[in-house]
Design a protein around this motif. Sequence first.
Motif, PDB file in Angstrom:
ATOM      1  N   PRO A 234       0.831  -1.208   0.000  1.00 24.70           N
ATOM      2  CA  PRO A 234       0.000   0.000   0.000  1.00 24.70           C
ATOM      3  C   PRO A 234       0.865   1.258   0.000  1.00 24.70           C
ATOM      4  O   PRO A 234       1.827   1.363   0.773  1.00 24.70           O
ATOM      5  CB  PRO A 234      -0.795  -0.117   1.303  1.00 24.70           C
ATOM      6  CG  PRO A 234      -0.710  -1.570   1.694  1.00 24.70           C
ATOM      7  CD  PRO A 234       0.628  -2.025   1.215  1.00 24.70           C
ATOM      8  N   GLU A 238      -2.939   3.943  -3.458  1.00 26.14           N
ATOM      9  CA  GLU A 238      -2.556   2.952  -4.454  1.00 26.14           C
ATOM     10  C   GLU A 238      -1.913   1.749  -3.785  1.00 26.14           C
ATOM     11  O   GLU A 238      -1.362   1.835  -2.692  1.00 26.14           O
ATOM     12  CB  GLU A 238      -1.584   3.571  -5.463  1.00 26.14           C
ATOM     13  CG  GLU A 238      -1.171   2.624  -6.594  1.00 26.14           C
ATOM     14  CD  GLU A 238      -0.431   3.336  -7.709  1.00 26.14           C
ATOM     15  OE1 GLU A 238       0.455   2.711  -8.326  1.00 26.14           O
ATOM     16  OE2 GLU A 238      -0.752   4.502  -7.977  1.00 26.14           O
ATOM     17  N   ALA A 267      -7.970  -5.130  -1.769  1.00 26.51           N
ATOM     18  CA  ALA A 267      -7.498  -3.753  -1.836  1.00 26.51           C
ATOM     19  C   ALA A 267      -8.654  -2.798  -2.103  1.00 26.51           C
ATOM     20  O   ALA A 267      -8.733  -1.703  -1.520  1.00 26.51           O
ATOM     21  CB  ALA A 267      -6.438  -3.622  -2.931  1.00 26.51           C
ATOM     22  N   ARG A 272      -8.611   1.338  -1.364  1.00 28.20           N
ATOM     23  CA  ARG A 272      -7.594   1.737  -2.346  1.00 28.20           C
ATOM     24  C   ARG A 272      -8.282   2.025  -3.675  1.00 28.20           C
ATOM     25  O   ARG A 272      -9.247   1.351  -4.040  1.00 28.20           O
ATOM     26  CB  ARG A 272      -6.541   0.645  -2.522  1.00 28.20           C
ATOM     27  CG  ARG A 272      -5.984   0.101  -1.211  1.00 28.20           C
ATOM     28  CD  ARG A 272      -5.201   1.144  -0.434  1.00 28.20           C
ATOM     29  NE  ARG A 272      -4.792   0.629   0.868  1.00 28.20           N
ATOM     30  CZ  ARG A 272      -4.094   1.319   1.760  1.00 28.20           C
ATOM     31  NH1 ARG A 272      -3.713   2.542   1.487  1.00 28.20           N
ATOM     32  NH2 ARG A 272      -3.767   0.784   2.926  1.00 28.20           N
TER      33      ARG A 272
END
Length: 308
Positions: A234, A238, A267, A272
């Motif tokens: 991470p 992103e 994610a 994200r």
Amino acid sequence: MTHAPHPTTHLPLLRPFRAADASAVARLVTEGVRGHWTYTPEHFREAQPGTRPTRLVAEQDGVVVATARLAPFGEGVPDALRLDVAGNAASFTPLLLAQLAEAPGGFRRVLGVTREDFTEQMTFFAAAGFRNAWQSWGAHLDLRAFDPVPFEALQERLFLAGYEPERLSTDAPDADWDALYDLHRTGVRDQPRNPTTTPDPLTRDGLRDVIRREEAAFVTRWRGQIVALTRLTPRGPEVDSEGSVTHPAHRRRGVMTALKAHALTWAQRAGRTHAGTGGTVLNLPMLRVNTRLGYRVERMWITWEKEL
């Protein structure tokens, strides 16, 4: 016969980087990579007293107009120095010559890495006699638009065959870390690489520590045995993907596609918004996996090489 001296006031002053240059250098380097990354003054530090400065700047009329850094490429490529340049392209050649005059011994080549649309760096490396030696690809995925549903049938089929994806616990038993390290070494051995995509060597404990400290590792088990691995790092909104490898006995079945889809779903649910990855152009299997997942390949990265 003597010659009249030529005025040199139009030439830049080349000197070691100083702490006061940090803001100017951060701006030049950020502009040089077209904002692909954003650099801050904190990324740049003055050389310690008694050590060789790895970064030089070119100063014109009191203004820093260009910079170059020459330093060891990394543990994964121990025989190479890496040259990075940014700013006014007219200063790149004198900066390179000044760096080479003070280059440390024990290295046999200089490498430069630039994206194909970074025009001033591409032009400089070609003109300076560097060889366009390797090409790498980078790709990004908009996780806000990522849809895991198309991969559910694949995941169900693999589940019925005994494959189960999961996020590896940081408290996993030693046997899991041993299996993970063996799989990591298989990837290092089997995957096509170039200097840019060659990771620094890791011990078993080093791999465990980096995963625990800054990554999320995802594995696929087959009948309890770890047979596939992918790692996400991470970085703000992103996640970067790396270290993806499937055991040779379980390849060409969609195992990595299913595992990466599982990791990207994690994610996405963690908030994200984008995912990035990359590799050498020779690694076609991984390029196909990422294309299936919806990654969009960007302009190529070029690694230039010059023998010393």
